[in-house]
Design an enzyme around this catalytic site. Sequence first.
Site, PDB file in Angstrom:
ATOM      1  N   HIS A  34      89.898   4.975 -57.141  1.00 19.04           N
ATOM      2  CA  HIS A  34      89.622   4.137 -58.327  1.00 19.04           C
ATOM      3  C   HIS A  34      90.793   3.200 -58.638  1.00 19.04           C
ATOM      4  O   HIS A  34      91.943   3.492 -58.310  1.00 19.04           O
ATOM      5  CB  HIS A  34      89.218   4.981 -59.546  1.00 19.04           C
ATOM      6  CG  HIS A  34      90.305   5.766 -60.205  1.00 19.04           C
ATOM      7  ND1 HIS A  34      90.127   7.051 -60.678  1.00 19.04           N
ATOM      8  CD2 HIS A  34      91.594   5.467 -60.511  1.00 19.04           C
ATOM      9  CE1 HIS A  34      91.231   7.478 -61.232  1.00 19.04           C
ATOM     10  NE2 HIS A  34      92.140   6.538 -61.141  1.00 19.04           N
TER      11      HIS A  34
ATOM     12  N   ASP B   2      93.424  -0.434 -69.052  1.00 21.06           N
ATOM     13  CA  ASP B   2      92.439   0.482 -69.601  1.00 21.06           C
ATOM     14  C   ASP B   2      92.973   1.258 -70.804  1.00 21.06           C
ATOM     15  O   ASP B   2      94.180   1.262 -71.086  1.00 21.06           O
ATOM     16  CB  ASP B   2      91.932   1.449 -68.514  1.00 21.06           C
ATOM     17  CG  ASP B   2      93.040   1.927 -67.579  1.00 21.06           C
ATOM     18  OD1 ASP B   2      94.210   1.882 -67.985  1.00 21.06           O
ATOM     19  OD2 ASP B   2      92.733   2.342 -66.456  1.00 21.06           O
TER      20      ASP B   2
ATOM     21  N   ASN C 125      90.483   9.214 -55.687  1.00 21.97           N
ATOM     22  CA  ASN C 125      89.138   8.853 -55.209  1.00 21.97           C
ATOM     23  C   ASN C 125      89.017   7.346 -54.986  1.00 21.97           C
ATOM     24  O   ASN C 125      87.923   6.824 -54.832  1.00 21.97           O
ATOM     25  CB  ASN C 125      88.076   9.336 -56.207  1.00 21.97           C
ATOM     26  CG  ASN C 125      88.269   8.721 -57.587  1.00 21.97           C
ATOM     27  OD1 ASN C 125      89.117   7.858 -57.782  1.00 21.97           O
ATOM     28  ND2 ASN C 125      87.466   9.152 -58.550  1.00 21.97           N
TER      29      ASN C 125
ATOM     30  N   GLU D 277      85.543   3.747 -61.299  1.00 24.55           N
ATOM     31  CA  GLU D 277      85.344   4.920 -60.452  1.00 24.55           C
ATOM     32  C   GLU D 277      84.390   4.572 -59.304  1.00 24.55           C
ATOM     33  O   GLU D 277      83.656   3.572 -59.387  1.00 24.55           O
ATOM     34  CB  GLU D 277      84.731   6.048 -61.291  1.00 24.55           C
ATOM     35  CG  GLU D 277      85.567   6.466 -62.489  1.00 24.55           C
ATOM     36  CD  GLU D 277      86.705   7.421 -62.125  1.00 24.55           C
ATOM     37  OE1 GLU D 277      87.081   7.515 -60.944  1.00 24.55           O
ATOM     38  OE2 GLU D 277      87.219   8.074 -63.045  1.00 24.55           O
TER      39      GLU D 277
HETATM   40  C1  F6R Z   1      96.071   3.626 -65.186  1.00 25.47           C
HETATM   41  C2  F6R Z   1      95.001   3.398 -64.237  1.00 25.47           C
HETATM   42  C3  F6R Z   1      94.660   4.375 -63.155  1.00 25.47           C
HETATM   43  C4  F6R Z   1      95.889   4.914 -62.433  1.00 25.47           C
HETATM   44  C5  F6R Z   1      95.471   5.890 -61.332  1.00 25.47           C
HETATM   45  C6  F6R Z   1      96.677   6.535 -60.669  1.00 25.47           C
HETATM   46  O1  F6R Z   1      96.126   2.581 -66.125  1.00 25.47           O
HETATM   47  O2  F6R Z   1      94.361   2.421 -64.365  1.00 25.47           O
HETATM   48  O3  F6R Z   1      93.813   3.735 -62.237  1.00 25.47           O
HETATM   49  O4  F6R Z   1      96.615   3.860 -61.887  1.00 25.47           O
HETATM   50  O5  F6R Z   1      94.672   6.915 -61.892  1.00 25.47           O
HETATM   51  O6  F6R Z   1      97.335   7.325 -61.597  1.00 25.47           O
HETATM   52  P1  F6R Z   1      98.740   7.989 -61.272  1.00 25.47           P
HETATM   53  O7  F6R Z   1      99.726   6.887 -61.115  1.00 25.47           O
HETATM   54  O8  F6R Z   1      99.038   8.857 -62.471  1.00 25.47           O
HETATM   55  O9  F6R Z   1      98.562   8.774 -60.017  1.00 25.47           O
END
Ligand code: F6R
Length: 241
Positions: free
Chosen positions: A138, A67, A136, A143
């Site tokens: 995701h 992303d 959540n 989401e």
């Molecule tokens: C990042 C991504 C997100 C993260 C998720 C967890 O490229 O796609 O889905 O993997 O938000 O983020 P952290 O590791 O910062 O808790």
Amino acid sequence: MRVIKTANYEEMSTHVANLIAAEILLNPRAKLGLATGSTPIGAYQTLIEYNQKHLINFSQVSTYNLDEYRGLEPTNDQSYRYFMNHQLFDHINIDKANTHVPDGSNPDAQAACKAYDELLEQAGYVDLQLLGIGRNGHIGFNEPAESFSKGTLCVDLTPSTIEANSRLFASKDEVPKQAYTMGTQAIMYAKTVVICASGADKADAVASMIAGPITPECPASILQLHPNTIVVADKEALANC
Ligand code: F6R
């Protein structure tokens, strides 16, 4: 789903790095799907060490990130392209031309998403997809929603994701409100999925992913249907399982 429980974040990072290293050793032309966020940073540091010790060679590896924030140039230090360069690509012998991130600088969402889908399709999708998980549930920026996404899409970030990501920005107002993200379909096309989690704040999401109903309200729950998903998580993140 195979679950690997580790004592702490460091051990989780070593396991994740070893799974990626094994993939590259077995297939020097491996196509890796990569994630940003805090969780994979330790694994990236370990991969840098392995590369510097000549244990693994990235010269033929290609990467596809999950992303990117919509509206950020690759040179912006909050962009995921910048993150990947600094956390990994600048320190290993990868050809940057083989590293791909959705084009957040393209304001035309439809064109940016289509271009990324075409790239993934031409590549034949990834061999190993590394994921983190949001509080959540995701994955990527997919989401909680009423249905699972398919191709690359432009999403409005939820207030909880904006809140979680604001720690990396000067203020919450600076967090972009939209992002381009690989869809669930491309994630599910990966031959292997490695999803990592650390810390008590991920415990509810990890439990829902592993043992909850398969529902787009917890996007990671779809991984229960993937034939080769490995969850690498520390004991705090697995506390509710
Ligand atoms: C990042 C991504 C997100 C993260 C998720 C967890 O490229 O796609 O889905 O993997 O938000 O983020 P952290 O590791 O910062 O808790």
